[in-house]
Scaffold this motif. Structure first.
Motif, short mmCIF file in Angstrom:
data_model
loop_
_atom_site.label_atom_id
_atom_site.label_comp_id
_atom_site.label_asym_id
_atom_site.label_seq_id
_atom_site.Cartn_x
_atom_site.Cartn_y
_atom_site.Cartn_z
N SER A 31 54.11 7.58 50.97
CA SER A 31 54.53 8.77 51.72
C SER A 31 53.51 10.19 51.20
O SER A 31 53.22 11.01 51.88
N SER A 34 49.91 9.83 52.21
CA SER A 34 49.78 10.13 53.63
C SER A 34 50.31 11.36 54.61
O SER A 34 49.90 11.54 55.67
N ILE A 36 53.32 11.02 55.52
CA ILE A 36 54.44 10.54 56.36
C ILE A 36 55.64 10.32 55.52
O ILE A 36 55.45 9.63 54.67
N VAL A 40 59.90 6.85 57.61
CA VAL A 40 59.02 6.24 58.79
C VAL A 40 58.22 4.78 58.40
O VAL A 40 58.07 3.95 59.15
N THR A 44 57.98 1.50 60.05
CA THR A 44 56.90 0.88 60.75
C THR A 44 56.88 -0.57 60.00
O THR A 44 56.05 -1.32 60.64
N ASN A 56 52.88 4.80 66.51
CA ASN A 56 52.14 6.48 66.63
C ASN A 56 50.89 6.26 66.05
O ASN A 56 50.51 5.75 64.65
N SER A 59 49.60 8.15 63.51
CA SER A 59 50.08 7.88 62.01
C SER A 59 49.68 6.53 61.36
O SER A 59 49.71 6.55 60.23
N ARG A 62 46.65 7.55 59.60
CA ARG A 62 46.69 8.16 58.31
C ARG A 62 47.14 7.30 57.13
O ARG A 62 46.72 7.47 56.15
N LEU A 63 48.00 6.30 57.58
CA LEU A 63 48.31 5.34 56.50
C LEU A 63 47.32 4.54 56.01
O LEU A 63 47.04 4.35 54.96
#
Length: 296
Positions: A31, A34, A36, A40, A44, A56, A59, A62-63
């Protein structure tokens, strides 16, 4: 054929979880890297927490960056494709079907892109073979004096499910029915007669099998009989594991553990062996339709 969105969400979740664990990173650290939230990220990685939650794509990227997956490399390309596939083919999310009901949306999600649907029904005919009139009466019977339901929207959704699978899709369909589903009359006589004729027409389709288990069948005398209707769904890509949906009246329950899914597959084989052949089932349904017509 469009891949099944839930099957690809499962692959996406498993791939992201493996990347995180391989790198020894917990949710809090991922988290931080990223931007995020940890909740979340957890959702995921769990495709069954809310099967209707859509991935998403931004997202996911980004991960992948936070997990130091090289952009354009094989892992990046593979996982990005999973995310894109998980977002496609969701006709049930269109505004026209927004009121078809959460349970039916789950059935539609599982059936999408299927290569084989093996279904069992006891007292009532399942949605994939119902006529609009039969479906309309059954929706009214289920809702009764409960909250106001958009009956027409539910029926439209049911008919669209048929067009996507049994009617116009590429799935093979095997239905095993208990005799009660044919003999019992849960709708007006004229509606039931039309429904029986519709079943007969389906039996003539190349990719459809309908078999009836007689009440006096001895092959299930010492074996387990299902306590609820179910559907065992498999997909053309062998890496997409099959799923079982169990009808629990108000909601659809998903069975995903491989051992449990395999148990349903074996059960379905026993039910088919206990049932009449397709030809004898057609004759049985035709006889029931003739008897019903004689009373009208």
């Amino acid at each position: 054929m469009t891949p099944n969105p839930l099957a690809r969400q499962r692959r996406l979740s498993a791939a992201l979880l493996k990347l995180r664990l391989d790198r020894g990173i917990n949710h809090a650290e991922l988290s931080r890297r990223s931007g995020i939230s940890a909740s979340v990220i957890s959702r995921t990685e769990n495709p069954f927490g809310d099967v209707h939650r859509r991935a998403n794509l931004l997202s996911i990227r980004r991960l992948l960056d936070a997990l130091e997956v090289p952009r354009g490399g094989p892992d990046w390309t593979r996982i990005e494709a999973y995310a894109e596939d998980a977002l496609t083919g969701r006709w049930w999310d269109a505004p026209a079907h927004s009121r078809m009901g959460d349970g039916q949306r789950t059935w539609a999600l599982v059936e999408a892109g299927a290569s084989m649907i093996r279904e069992y029904a006891g007292m009532l005919l399942p949605g994939l073979v119902q006529t609009p009139e039969y479906a309309h009466h059954r929706v009214l019977a289920v809702t009764g004096d409960g909250p106001i339901t958009d009956t027409d929207a539910i029926v439209r959704g049911r008919m669209q499910r048929q067009r996507q699978s049994v009617g116009g899709g590429e799935a093979n369909y095997e239905l095993v029915l208990e005799e009660q589903a044919i003999r019992r009359r849960p709708v007006p006589a004229d509606v039931m007669l039309k429904q029986l004729h519709h079943l007969l027409a389906l039996i003539g389709a190349e990719h459809v099998s309908v078999r009836v288990v007689p009440l006096d069948s001895q092959q299930l005398a010492d074996g387990y009989a299902p306590r609820a209707p179910y559907s065992h769904v498999s997909y053309p890509d062998m890496d997409d594991p099959p799923i079982v949906v169990v009808d629990n009246v108000t909601k659809a329950l998903l069975v995903t553990e491989p051992e449990d899914v395999s148990g349903y597959a074996q059960l379905h084989l026993r039910l088919r062996e206990a049932a009449l052949s397709d030809a004898d089932s057609a004759a049985y349904i035709r006889e029931a339709a003739d008897k019903l017509a004689a009373t009208m």
